[in-house]
Design a protein around this motif. Structure first.
Motif, short mmCIF file in Angstrom:
data_model
loop_
_atom_site.label_atom_id
_atom_site.label_comp_id
_atom_site.label_asym_id
_atom_site.label_seq_id
_atom_site.Cartn_x
_atom_site.Cartn_y
_atom_site.Cartn_z
N THR A 138 8.11 72.03 6.53
CA THR A 138 7.20 70.88 6.58
C THR A 138 6.77 70.45 5.18
N PHE A 139 6.41 71.41 4.35
CA PHE A 139 5.83 71.08 3.04
C PHE A 139 6.81 71.17 1.88
N GLY A 140 8.04 71.56 2.16
CA GLY A 140 9.05 71.62 1.11
C GLY A 140 9.14 70.36 0.27
N PRO A 141 9.15 69.16 0.89
CA PRO A 141 9.29 67.91 0.12
C PRO A 141 8.15 67.63 -0.86
N VAL A 142 6.97 68.26 -0.68
CA VAL A 142 5.86 68.00 -1.60
C VAL A 142 5.60 69.18 -2.55
N LEU A 143 6.46 70.21 -2.46
CA LEU A 143 6.28 71.39 -3.31
C LEU A 143 7.18 71.39 -4.54
N ASN A 144 7.95 70.31 -4.72
CA ASN A 144 8.79 70.17 -5.92
C ASN A 144 9.69 71.37 -6.18
N GLN A 182 -0.89 68.72 7.16
CA GLN A 182 -0.08 67.80 7.95
C GLN A 182 -1.02 66.81 8.62
N ALA A 183 -0.71 65.52 8.51
CA ALA A 183 -1.52 64.49 9.16
C ALA A 183 -0.61 63.56 9.94
N PRO A 184 -0.96 63.23 11.18
CA PRO A 184 -0.14 62.31 11.96
C PRO A 184 -0.30 60.88 11.50
N LEU A 185 0.77 60.12 11.49
CA LEU A 185 0.72 58.71 11.16
C LEU A 185 -0.20 58.01 12.16
N GLY A 186 -1.14 57.22 11.64
CA GLY A 186 -2.10 56.56 12.51
C GLY A 186 -3.44 57.24 12.53
N LYS A 187 -3.44 58.55 12.12
CA LYS A 187 -4.72 59.25 11.98
C LYS A 187 -4.98 59.54 10.50
N ARG A 236 0.26 64.65 -3.59
CA ARG A 236 1.58 64.13 -3.23
C ARG A 236 1.67 63.98 -1.72
N VAL A 237 2.25 62.88 -1.27
CA VAL A 237 2.35 62.58 0.16
C VAL A 237 3.79 62.26 0.52
N HIS A 238 4.27 62.87 1.59
CA HIS A 238 5.64 62.62 2.08
C HIS A 238 5.57 62.26 3.56
N ARG A 239 6.16 61.12 3.94
CA ARG A 239 6.20 60.71 5.34
C ARG A 239 7.51 61.20 5.97
N TYR A 240 7.42 61.77 7.17
CA TYR A 240 8.63 62.29 7.82
C TYR A 240 8.50 62.24 9.34
N VAL A 241 9.64 62.34 10.02
CA VAL A 241 9.67 62.40 11.48
C VAL A 241 9.91 63.85 11.89
N ASP A 242 9.00 64.39 12.70
CA ASP A 242 9.09 65.79 13.10
C ASP A 242 10.23 65.99 14.09
N SER A 243 10.99 67.05 13.91
CA SER A 243 12.16 67.30 14.77
C SER A 243 11.77 67.82 16.15
N ASN A 244 10.53 68.33 16.29
CA ASN A 244 10.10 68.88 17.58
C ASN A 244 9.59 67.80 18.53
N TYR A 263 2.55 62.86 8.00
CA TYR A 263 2.50 63.01 6.55
C TYR A 263 2.45 64.50 6.22
N ALA A 264 3.19 64.91 5.19
CA ALA A 264 2.99 66.22 4.58
C ALA A 264 2.24 65.96 3.28
N ILE A 265 1.15 66.67 3.05
CA ILE A 265 0.25 66.37 1.94
C ILE A 265 0.07 67.60 1.06
N TYR A 266 0.22 67.40 -0.23
CA TYR A 266 -0.06 68.43 -1.23
C TYR A 266 -1.24 67.97 -2.07
N VAL A 267 -2.27 68.80 -2.18
CA VAL A 267 -3.42 68.48 -3.02
C VAL A 267 -3.76 69.69 -3.86
N GLU A 268 -3.86 69.49 -5.16
CA GLU A 268 -4.25 70.57 -6.08
C GLU A 268 -5.55 70.18 -6.78
#
Length: 219
Positions: free
Chosen positions: A37-43, A160-165, A185-193, A199-204
């Motif tokens: 889930t968070f791989g795309p925002v972990l560089n 993780q945040a759902p689109l629309g919320k 960092r924010v990445h939008r994706y479609v969950d396979s389940n 959204y996958a969100i990284y905040v430091e």
């Protein structure tokens, strides 16, 4: 309906769900799901490597899993962990001196008061839980800000945040990039389940960061 009415409605739904016999349960997502889930925002970094990096800096890792169970915290080998989810604590087995469960509603300020401060890592994947959360950027910002307040300097949130919320998150990310001490960092994706969009969100949280998480008013 304003967001205060939505919060009251959500509390009513929570009460009803508990009255049905604790049917609002969250999946015990394994570490592999968090990594994907968070791989795309972990560089290129894994969460396991992130935990090792945090431990090397501080000597320990204090972490929490919001809207989820203990499994991922156990897999990561954190030194001090909290699982926060709406569940009857009498049904919880296996609390240890390192990891405990808070069985309360995440929309309650009293719940957040029970979470220890200075968290090095805050995780949250809660697909099932979002059914009971109102669709409101204001409420999602409140949730984000509560987590931000518990985060230690140098700590990281992976949410993780759902689109629309959390539809304002992409613009919020751009604002946050201009605020000293905040990396987002924010990445939008479609969950396979469930095939929904999230959204996958990284905040430091860096040194000199603001007490409250940046908002649109900080442009």
């Amino acid at each position: 309906m304003n967001h205060f009415s939505e919060i009251r409605q959500s509390f009513a739904e929570v009460k009803a769900l508990r009255a049905e016999g604790d049917k609002w349960r969250y999946d015990e997502e394994p570490l592999s799901v968090f990594e994907s889930t968070f791989g795309p925002v972990l560089n290129g970094q894994t969460i396991g490597e992130l935990v090792s990096h945090l431990r090397a800096k501080k000597g320990h890792v204090r972490a929490s899993n919001i809207l989820g169970g203990r499994k991922v915290l156990e897999e990561l080998g954190v030194d001090d962990g909290v699982s926060v989810r709406l569940i009857n604590k009498s049904l919880v087995e296996g609390d240890t001196s390192k990891i405990r469960t808070i069985g309360e509603n995440v929309l309650s300020k009293k719940t957040w008061e029970q979470i220890p401060a200075e968290q090095d890592l805050i995780l949250s994947i809660g697909r099932a839980a979002y059914i009971g959360l109102p669709v409101s950027d204001d409420i999602w910002y409140w949730f984000l800000n509560q987590a931000w307040g518990k985060l230690a300097v140098g700590g990281v949130m992976l949410l993780q945040a759902p689109l629309g919320k959390g539809s304002g998150l992409e613009s919020l990310s751009k604002i946050a990039q201009n605020v000293h001490g905040v990396t987002m960092r924010v990445h939008r994706y479609v969950d396979s389940n469930d095939h929904d969009t999230y959204y996958a969100i990284y905040v430091e949280k860096g040194a000199g960061s603001p007490k409250d998480f940046p908002t649109k008013s900080m442009k």
